[in-house]
Design an enzyme around this catalytic site. Structure first.
Site, mmCIF file in Angstrom:
data_model
loop_
_atom_site.group_PDB
_atom_site.id
_atom_site.type_symbol
_atom_site.label_atom_id
_atom_site.label_comp_id
_atom_site.label_asym_id
_atom_site.label_seq_id
_atom_site.Cartn_x
_atom_site.Cartn_y
_atom_site.Cartn_z
ATOM 1 N N THR A 1 -10.857 -29.283 85.887
ATOM 2 C CA THR A 1 -11.539 -30.046 84.832
ATOM 3 C C THR A 1 -11.671 -31.496 85.278
ATOM 4 O O THR A 1 -10.676 -32.135 85.625
ATOM 5 C CB THR A 1 -10.749 -29.939 83.514
ATOM 6 N N HIS B 1 -16.941 -30.916 77.590
ATOM 7 C CA HIS B 1 -15.631 -30.613 77.017
ATOM 8 C C HIS B 1 -15.733 -30.304 75.517
ATOM 9 O O HIS B 1 -14.868 -30.697 74.734
ATOM 10 C CB HIS B 1 -14.670 -31.779 77.261
ATOM 11 N N ARG C 1 -22.933 -20.795 69.677
ATOM 12 C CA ARG C 1 -22.460 -20.052 68.504
ATOM 13 C C ARG C 1 -23.332 -18.834 68.207
ATOM 14 O O ARG C 1 -23.013 -18.035 67.352
ATOM 15 C CB ARG C 1 -22.492 -20.948 67.241
ATOM 16 N N ARG D 1 -14.978 -22.628 71.241
ATOM 17 C CA ARG D 1 -14.524 -22.509 69.852
ATOM 18 C C ARG D 1 -14.858 -21.155 69.235
ATOM 19 O O ARG D 1 -14.099 -20.650 68.398
ATOM 20 C CB ARG D 1 -15.136 -23.621 69.000
HETATM 21 C C1 LIG Z 1 -9.074 -26.556 71.001
HETATM 22 C C2 LIG Z 1 -9.723 -26.779 72.324
HETATM 23 C C3 LIG Z 1 -8.914 -26.997 73.436
HETATM 24 C C4 LIG Z 1 -9.504 -27.205 74.677
HETATM 25 N N1 LIG Z 1 -8.687 -27.362 75.764
HETATM 26 C C5 LIG Z 1 -9.246 -27.496 76.995
HETATM 27 C C6 LIG Z 1 -8.422 -27.606 78.141
HETATM 28 O O1 LIG Z 1 -7.188 -27.587 78.055
HETATM 29 N N2 LIG Z 1 -9.036 -27.740 79.342
HETATM 30 C C7 LIG Z 1 -10.399 -27.759 79.477
HETATM 31 O O2 LIG Z 1 -10.914 -27.878 80.591
HETATM 32 N N3 LIG Z 1 -11.196 -27.654 78.399
HETATM 33 C C8 LIG Z 1 -10.654 -27.513 77.175
HETATM 34 N N4 LIG Z 1 -11.464 -27.391 76.078
HETATM 35 C C9 LIG Z 1 -12.926 -27.386 76.262
HETATM 36 C C10 LIG Z 1 -13.447 -25.969 76.463
HETATM 37 O O3 LIG Z 1 -13.021 -25.429 77.684
HETATM 38 C C11 LIG Z 1 -14.982 -25.937 76.448
HETATM 39 O O4 LIG Z 1 -15.477 -26.837 77.404
HETATM 40 C C12 LIG Z 1 -15.555 -26.266 75.074
HETATM 41 O O5 LIG Z 1 -14.737 -25.765 74.063
HETATM 42 C C13 LIG Z 1 -16.954 -25.687 74.959
HETATM 43 O O6 LIG Z 1 -17.527 -26.027 73.748
HETATM 44 P P1 LIG Z 1 -17.515 -25.052 72.451
HETATM 45 O O7 LIG Z 1 -16.122 -25.096 71.939
HETATM 46 O O8 LIG Z 1 -18.468 -25.678 71.526
HETATM 47 O O9 LIG Z 1 -17.900 -23.668 72.914
HETATM 48 C C14 LIG Z 1 -10.908 -27.183 74.822
HETATM 49 C C15 LIG Z 1 -11.705 -26.958 73.703
HETATM 50 C C16 LIG Z 1 -11.128 -26.736 72.473
HETATM 51 C C17 LIG Z 1 -12.019 -26.471 71.289
#
Ligand SMILES: Cc1cc2nc3c(=O)[nH]c(=O)nc-3n(C[C@H](O)[C@H](O)[C@H](O)COP(=O)(O)O)c2cc1C
Length: 412
Positions: free
Chosen positions: A163, A288, A323, A343
């Site tokens: 990341t 992210h 979604r 999500r």
């Molecule tokens: C609760 C939560 C925790 C996340 N934790 C990480 C993480 O630890 N590392 C990371 O690279 N991305 C993290 N993400 C980002 C997700 O990998 C992803 O890029 C993002 O959720 C995509 O968007 P969406 O939730 O609208 O599908 C997180 C997202 C959420 C919602």
């Protein structure tokens, strides 16, 4: 394509699953998952951007043999999606990461476990298996991060996702207002919040406390492993994100990691090209989930320029705001090889554990299938920019003509 024999959970789209998740989770936890950063301009735009692209369907095409199967990294997978890494997914449900991984495996798609998960990567590999990817944060103490890379290799992980969009911690004021912090500290606000959600207290937190105790960041190396309520041990700044991280760190990873290597969190086409020079196998266009840099471009807006710069040398993946099946189809038509889901599957997990995650994936599968049929497409390879109409000119999409699209010339 047939639908799954899965419980509906009374959820007929991802938004229904979100509502169930909202009811079940303490507010602080729900907002941690659901919300973005600062003024949430990016969060809104991640979704709004899909409304700026319309479909231009083809008709009178026999779509009776359509499939959404893709081949990625030389392997067939049943759907053009995978589960994105999400820290603390284990708080959506008791052992939520295992639930999510099982649902992904059953659906024939990869599951990405986050550095900050509550279940260790070894346990997921041993108890679930399937196609497993590991998300890595580069810590200031790089040797600790490399320790995780070696463990992922030993545990047989297929891919490593570095990341790259998280140099510093983001602003999320609502977490402060909700008394939700990491490490988690009990205070009047969040205790009241948790007590108002007795089902979550009993079935998730209570079950952890009765079995393994307060959840830990199970992937952290032993010398720094902490429960989610404890501050990092006195290892100084080693658990901080690595502010100096640069392309050299990526080259180092390439040297020690033999599997698939991807970077997650780019928007600029030049970064994609530089990453290819460092030997990555894929790039992931992502902001992210709009959780870090507000006012960042929606990944869908950034996608076409990255796809064009990469020129088919490696797959380009994307995430952020997906979604609906139609959202995913739009990204594929813009040149993405697949879409990571964050999500949507978390809402599903919070709503019903493995069955809920499966419901989320199943809903997306049905929607993708229906959209492909209505577009006159039999395979993901047939999805291209000719099927899209842009409602404004700000979309960074160069003029595109599908190979063999001589109808335009004929009618000119
Ligand atoms: C609760 C939560 C925790 C996340 N934790 C990480 C993480 O630890 N590392 C990371 O690279 N991305 C993290 N993400 C980002 C997700 O990998 C992803 O890029 C993002 O959720 C995509 O968007 P969406 O939730 O609208 O599908 C997180 C997202 C959420 C919602």
């Amino acid at each position: 394509m047939t639908t799954d024999k899965q419980p509906t959970l009374d959820a007929y789209n991802i938004f229904d699953l979100r509502e169930i998740a909202q009811r079940r989770l303490p507010k602080g936890l729900f907002e941690f998952v659901d919300r973005g950063t600062e003024d949430e301009v990016s969060l809104r735009n991640n979704r709004a951007v899909f409304d700026r692209i319309r479909f231009r369907p083809r008709t009178l095409v026999d779509v009776s043999k359509r499939t959404q199967e893709i081949t990625l990294f030389g392997q067939k997978q049943k759907m053009p999606i995978m589960v994105a890494p999400t820290g603390l997914a284990g708080l959506m449900w008791y052992e939520g990461e295992l639930a999510l991984a099982r649902a992904a495996k059953a659906a024939g798609i990869p599951f990405t476990i986050a550095t900050g998960s509550l279940t260790s990567m070894e346990r997921v590999a041993a108890e679930v298996g399937g196609r497993l990817w590991f998300q890595l944060y580069m810590w200031a103490n790089v040797a600790l991060s490399h320790e995780l890379v070696h463990r992922a290799k030993d545990a047989g992980y297929e891919a490593l996702l570095l990341t790259v969009d998280s140099a510093v911690a983001p602003t999320r004021e609502y977490n402060q207002r909700n008394g939700f912090s990491i490490p988690f500290k009990f205070n009047r606000k969040n205790v009241t919040d948790v007590l108002a959600h007795p089902r979550w207290l009993a079935e998730v937190l209570g079950r952890y406390l009765m079995t393994s105790g307060m959840p830990v960041y199970a992937n952290y190396p032993a010398e720094v492993m902490t429960t989610i309520t404890a501050a990092a041990r006195p290892v100084g700044r080693s658990m901080m994100k690595c502010e100096p991280m640069n392309f050299e760190h990526l080259r180092d990873l390439r040297r020690i990691w033999p599997g698939l290597l991807m970077i997650k969190g780019i928007a600029h086409p030049e970064d994609a090209v530089k990453a290819i020079d460092c030997g990555v196998d894929a790039v992931i266009v992502s902001n992210h989930g709009a959780r870090n840099l507000d006012h960042s471009m929606a990944p869908l807006e950034a996608l076409p320029a990255v796809v064009d710069a990469v020129r088919g040398r490696i797959p380009v993946l994307v995430d952020g705001g997906y979604r609906r099946g139609s959202d995913i189809v739009k990204a594929l038509a813009l040149g993405a090889s697949a879409v990571l889901i964050g999500r949507a599957t978390l809402y599903g997990t919070a709503a019903g554990g493995e069955a809920g995650a499966a419901r989320a994936i199943g809903l997306l599968r049905e929607e993708i299938d229906r959209v492909m049929a209505l577009l006159g497409c039999n395979s993901v390879a047939e999805l291209d920019r000719e099927l899209l109409h842009f409602t404004d000119s700000s979309f960074d999409v160069p003029a595109f003509r599908a190979p063999g699209a001589d109808w335009a010339l004929a009618s000119a």
